[in-house]
Design a protein around this motif. Structure first.
Motif: not given
Lengths: 350, 133
Positions: A30-32, A37-42, A44-46, A51-53
């Motif tokens: 995703v980063a590469s 930036i919004h799509v990448k950020g989204g 990574i957040l997902a 991971w948290i869940f």
């Protein structure tokens, strides 16, 4: 339960191992990429939220498993049923273990007396081992009874010694009461001869039934189960003691008094002087405290001569009784049965 | 002095339920009567013979088998043949009312069903007086 615990752990570990590289690969891709930036950020957040869940879910599962009591992982644990049984008799086992040797044997003897109403008992005193020995005479046979409380484990040597004593005394058999346990060789020794072993759990069961006035669970060919639980009149305070008078069937006139030994819904046991004759059928005038007087037609069903007291003990069965009298007797017995159990507990638990 | 009554008690046939008749025997004895209980499995001949031998005033029979008509009729016939009229023949058992009436017609006394009061039975026998001896 332990198996489930391990399985859950293995699944979680496998999920982490397989998910971590995939997630890292996904983040790197995703980063590469040329996305905004919004799509990448989204994306990574997902991944981070997943991971948290996952971590939270794993933690909850882990906590749930680790809260199980230690005993539930015990390989000695078999089924829930024996545990319940054990739990129900443990207070009685603890109670019997806390008794003095004399009180323990006294309670054992009361149980025997309850099972066999025609029993006569002879005390032998202290046993060659430890504990107390008794000779029971029943149906022209004698049995040696050994009661021992203050020991936890009995091996074959002690049972051999008891068997030898049984042989020496020339009795028909022996009963070994204890609050402890018997080793397997000890049980084998007992099984090969006329000796019966009553360990802590059996004793506790007997005591529980005896103190609660239920049917005794202990059942062999020689023991009877009682249809009508009896009330032993000796436990009554003198002024509240029920009494009995014997009278004529015709005109119901009172002839003589007798000592009431025990009473139940089916009949009474009375003690009567050896010198006097008792007819087969007679009118029984049963006086219950405070002022009830019941007229009952009675029949002698058994009699036994008590050598020590020079009296005869008679078992009287109730043949006919008025409905009103029957109700009064039922009420009295129900009330006194409960009271007597409490008294016995007070007497026995020192 | 008034003579105490003598009663012959018996159970005819194969019926073995004798607790009732034993209780009645005890009650009659306590009422100062002379009681002769012949026991189980008696025939009408044996009962009548015993009544003559003991010079009894009353024959009391317990029948629970349903053979009361046969037994009572035979006893009454035997007494008639021997010309005896002063003996009261009574009894008890499971005897229907119609049969009681029928037996009463041939000379049998009062019959008692299960549950009859002892006082009633005893006073009936005690108060009975023969017409001729």
């Amino acid at each position: 339960m332990r198996k489930n615990f391990l399985t859950t752990g293995a699944v979680v570990a496998l999920a982490w191992i397989s998910l971590a590289p995939l997630s890292l690969l996904f983040i790197a891709t995703v980063a590469s990429s040329n996305d905004s930036i919004h799509v990448k950020g989204g994306a990574i957040l997902a991944i981070l939220f997943s991971w948290i869940f996952l971590s939270m879910g794993t933690g909850v599962l882990w906590r749930k498993e680790s809260r199980q009591p230690i005993s539930s992982f015990s390989p000695l644990q078999k089924k829930s049923e024996p545990r319940n049984r054990e739990r129900s008799t443990i207070p009685h086992l603890e109670m019997s273990q806390s008794l003095r040797e004399s009180d323990f044997s006294g309670l054992c003897i009361q149980i025997f007396e309850k099972i066999w109403p025609t029993l006569t008992i002879e005390k032998l005193g202290s046993s060659p081992i430890t504990g107390q020995d008794w000779i029971f005479h029943l149906n022209q046979k004698s049995y040696l009874v050994h009661c021992e409380n203050k020991k936890t484990f009995f091996d074959s040597r002690e049972i051999h010694s008891f068997k030898e004593t049984v042989k020496k005394k020339g009795v028909a058999g022996g009963y070994f009461f204890t609050t402890g346990v018997f080793s397997v060789p000890a049980q084998e020794v007992a099984a090969s001869g006329s000796v019966e072993l009553i360990d802590g759990h059996k004793t506790a069961e007997l005591f529980a039934s005896f103190l609660e006035e239920k049917d005794l669970p202990y059942d062999t060919e020689t023991l009877e189960r009682r249809r009508y639980p009896r009330i032993f009149c000796e436990f009554f305070p003198f002024e509240d003691r029920p009494s009995v008078e014997l009278g004529n069937i015709y005109q119901r006139t009172i002839k003589t008094k007798a000592h009431l030994f025990n009473i139940s819904n089916g009949g009474v046991c009375i003690e009567f002087p050896q010198s006097e004759e008792l007819p087969v059928f007679f009118q029984l005038i049963l006086k219950l405290p405070p002022s009830e007087s019941l007229h009952i037609l009675g029949e002698v069903v058994w009699q036994q001569f008590q050598e020590t007291k020079q009296i005869k003990r008679y078992g009287i069965s109730f043949l006919s009784m008025a409905d009103e009298g029957r109700e009064k007797l039922n009420l009295f017995l129900e009330k006194e049965l409960f009271a007597q159990v409490s008294q016995k507990k007070e007497r026995r638990i020192v | 002095m008034k003579k105490n009554k003598k009663i012959i008690l018996a159970k005819p046939g194969l019926d073995g339920h004798d607790r009732g008749i034993q209780i009645i025997a005890s009650a009659l004895k306590e009422a100062h009567m002379e009681v002769v209980y012949l026991g189980l499995r008696q025939t009408p001949e044996m009962i009548v013979e015993a009544a003559l031998k003991h010079r009894a005033d009353v024959i009391a029979i317990s029948v629970l088998t349903g053979s009361h008509m046969t037994v009572f009729r035979k006893i009454m016939k035997l007494l008639e043949v021997k010309g005896i009229k002063h003996i009261l023949v009574t009894g008890g058992g499971i005897i229907p009312e119609e049969d009681q009436k029928e037996l009463s017609r041939i000379g049998v006394g009062k019959l008692f069903n299960p549950g009859a009061a002892l006082d009633e039975i005893v006073s009936y026998i005690k108060n009975w007086e023969p017409l001729s001896r």
